[in-house]
Design a protein around this motif. Structure first.
Motif, PDB file in Angstrom:
ATOM      1  N   GLY A 202       0.809  -1.211   0.000  1.00  0.00           N
ATOM      2  CA  GLY A 202       0.000   0.000   0.000  1.00  0.00           C
ATOM      3  C   GLY A 202       0.841   1.258   0.000  1.00  0.00           C
ATOM      4  N   ARG A 203       0.273   2.310   0.518  1.00  0.00           N
ATOM      5  CA  ARG A 203       0.941   3.615   0.501  1.00  0.00           C
ATOM      6  C   ARG A 203       1.841   3.846   1.702  1.00  0.00           C
ATOM      7  NH1 ARG A 203      -3.303   8.168  -1.055  1.00  0.00           N
ATOM      8  NH2 ARG A 203      -1.393   9.296  -0.649  1.00  0.00           N
ATOM      9  N   SER A 204       1.681   3.028   2.745  1.00  0.00           N
ATOM     10  CA  SER A 204       2.318   3.384   4.010  1.00  0.00           C
ATOM     11  C   SER A 204       3.363   2.417   4.537  1.00  0.00           C
ATOM     12  CB  SER A 204       1.241   3.540   5.093  1.00  0.00           C
ATOM     13  OG  SER A 204       0.334   4.541   4.735  1.00  0.00           O
ATOM     14  N   TRP A 205       3.555   1.282   3.898  1.00  0.00           N
ATOM     15  CA  TRP A 205       4.438   0.275   4.481  1.00  0.00           C
ATOM     16  C   TRP A 205       5.399  -0.343   3.467  1.00  0.00           C
ATOM     17  CZ3 TRP A 205       4.366  -0.813   9.656  1.00  0.00           C
ATOM     18  CH2 TRP A 205       3.256  -0.350  10.379  1.00  0.00           C
ATOM     19  N   ILE A 206       6.608  -0.582   3.911  1.00  0.00           N
ATOM     20  CA  ILE A 206       7.550  -1.482   3.256  1.00  0.00           C
ATOM     21  C   ILE A 206       7.938  -2.477   4.334  1.00  0.00           C
ATOM     22  CG2 ILE A 206       9.845  -1.758   2.237  1.00  0.00           C
ATOM     23  CD1 ILE A 206       9.616   1.090   1.146  1.00  0.00           C
ATOM     24  N   ILE A 207       7.843  -3.773   4.018  1.00  0.00           N
ATOM     25  CA  ILE A 207       8.181  -4.784   5.014  1.00  0.00           C
ATOM     26  C   ILE A 207       9.330  -5.644   4.518  1.00  0.00           C
ATOM     27  CG2 ILE A 207       5.854  -4.875   5.973  1.00  0.00           C
ATOM     28  CD1 ILE A 207       5.808  -7.724   4.434  1.00  0.00           C
ATOM     29  N   ASN A 208      10.034  -6.232   5.455  1.00  0.00           N
ATOM     30  CA  ASN A 208      11.074  -7.203   5.148  1.00  0.00           C
ATOM     31  C   ASN A 208      10.403  -8.569   5.102  1.00  0.00           C
ATOM     32  OD1 ASN A 208      13.210  -9.052   5.226  1.00  0.00           O
ATOM     33  ND2 ASN A 208      14.478  -7.710   6.496  1.00  0.00           N
ATOM     34  N   ARG A 209      10.404  -9.207   3.946  1.00  0.00           N
ATOM     35  CA  ARG A 209       9.698 -10.488   3.791  1.00  0.00           C
ATOM     36  C   ARG A 209      10.216 -11.555   4.746  1.00  0.00           C
ATOM     37  NH1 ARG A 209       9.191 -12.974  -1.396  1.00  0.00           N
ATOM     38  NH2 ARG A 209       9.403 -10.987  -2.407  1.00  0.00           N
ATOM     39  N   GLU A 210      11.466 -11.435   5.171  1.00  0.00           N
ATOM     40  CA  GLU A 210      12.041 -12.414   6.103  1.00  0.00           C
ATOM     41  C   GLU A 210      11.458 -12.270   7.512  1.00  0.00           C
ATOM     42  OE1 GLU A 210      14.083 -14.841   5.036  1.00  0.00           O
ATOM     43  OE2 GLU A 210      13.812 -13.978   3.046  1.00  0.00           O
ATOM     44  N   LYS A 211      10.782 -11.162   7.774  1.00  0.00           N
ATOM     45  CA  LYS A 211      10.241 -10.892   9.113  1.00  0.00           C
ATOM     46  C   LYS A 211       8.744 -11.184   9.221  1.00  0.00           C
ATOM     47  CE  LYS A 211      14.270  -9.114  10.237  1.00  0.00           C
ATOM     48  NZ  LYS A 211      15.179  -9.709  11.179  1.00  0.00           N
ATOM     49  N   VAL A 212       8.116 -11.672   8.133  1.00  0.00           N
ATOM     50  CA  VAL A 212       6.685 -11.971   8.169  1.00  0.00           C
ATOM     51  C   VAL A 212       6.446 -13.184   9.054  1.00  0.00           C
ATOM     52  CG1 VAL A 212       4.687 -12.706   6.816  1.00  0.00           C
ATOM     53  CG2 VAL A 212       6.225 -10.949   5.919  1.00  0.00           C
ATOM     54  N   TYR A 213       5.533 -13.035   9.988  1.00  0.00           N
ATOM     55  CA  TYR A 213       5.183 -14.097  10.926  1.00  0.00           C
ATOM     56  C   TYR A 213       3.810 -14.673  10.605  1.00  0.00           C
ATOM     57  CZ  TYR A 213       3.977 -16.251  15.414  1.00  0.00           C
ATOM     58  OH  TYR A 213       3.571 -17.120  16.393  1.00  0.00           O
TER      59      TYR A 213
ATOM     60  N   SER B 289      -8.473 -11.624   6.053  1.00  0.00           N
ATOM     61  CA  SER B 289      -9.872 -11.364   6.400  1.00  0.00           C
ATOM     62  C   SER B 289     -10.016 -10.423   7.601  1.00  0.00           C
ATOM     63  CB  SER B 289     -10.602 -12.679   6.688  1.00  0.00           C
ATOM     64  OG  SER B 289     -10.005 -13.330   7.792  1.00  0.00           O
ATOM     65  N   GLU B 290      -8.977 -10.353   8.431  1.00  0.00           N
ATOM     66  CA  GLU B 290      -9.002  -9.473   9.604  1.00  0.00           C
ATOM     67  C   GLU B 290      -8.131  -8.233   9.432  1.00  0.00           C
ATOM     68  OE1 GLU B 290      -8.188 -11.688  13.174  1.00  0.00           O
ATOM     69  OE2 GLU B 290      -9.460 -13.354  12.523  1.00  0.00           O
ATOM     70  N   GLY B 291      -7.446  -8.131   8.282  1.00  0.00           N
ATOM     71  CA  GLY B 291      -6.561  -6.993   8.042  1.00  0.00           C
ATOM     72  C   GLY B 291      -5.332  -7.012   8.915  1.00  0.00           C
ATOM     73  N   VAL B 292      -4.878  -8.203   9.311  1.00  0.00           N
ATOM     74  CA  VAL B 292      -3.770  -8.332  10.259  1.00  0.00           C
ATOM     75  C   VAL B 292      -2.511  -8.849   9.569  1.00  0.00           C
ATOM     76  CG1 VAL B 292      -2.963  -9.576  12.301  1.00  0.00           C
ATOM     77  CG2 VAL B 292      -5.295  -8.690  12.225  1.00  0.00           C
ATOM     78  N   LEU B 293      -1.432  -8.149   9.814  1.00  0.00           N
ATOM     79  CA  LEU B 293      -0.096  -8.594   9.413  1.00  0.00           C
ATOM     80  C   LEU B 293       0.766  -8.566  10.662  1.00  0.00           C
ATOM     81  CD1 LEU B 293       2.248  -9.251   7.457  1.00  0.00           C
ATOM     82  CD2 LEU B 293       2.505  -6.784   7.155  1.00  0.00           C
TER      83      LEU B 293
END
Length: 120
Positions: A67-78, A83-87
């Protein structure tokens, strides 16, 4: 290889593996780092994205813009729950923490990207 951000007052060097995510707030971006450290820089997220690609070349693939507000490190995805909008991301100590609510569509796209990457 480091991410280097400089201005007239300071130089900031960050190892890419220590970046959990980067969050935009207007003209500022906050780097959330392992161990709970946060660094705020006066740079828009689009410019950060360009800087990552320029400085890290192919290593920039570990970062994903959401989106417009986030860059994430794919290695840190848990965990991703579209459906709940949760990352949920984890820091270097493997402690999970939750980001802000994200759109279902953005998280569905991220989930698909992660599924493809994990199959390689």
């Amino acid at each position: 290889m480091y991410i280097t951000i400089t201005n007239s007052r300071e130089l900031l060097r960050i190892h890419p593996s220590s970046v959990v995510c980067i969050q935009s707030d207007g003209n500022y971006s906050s780097f959330m780092l392992s161990g709970g450290v946060q660094e705020v820089v006066s740079m828009q997220l689009g410019l950060i994205e360009e800087l990552l690609n320029r400085q890290l070349n192919h290593e920039a693939n570990c970062f994903i813009r959401i989106g417009r507000s986030w860059i994430i490190n794919r290695e840190k995805v848990y965990k991703i729950i579209p459906s709940e909008g949760v990352l949920m991301l984890r820091d270097g100590d493997n402690k999970p923490f939750q980001t802000a609510q994200l759109s279902t569509e953005a998280l569905k796209k991220l989930k698909a990207i992660m599924e493809q990457g994990d199959q390689k």
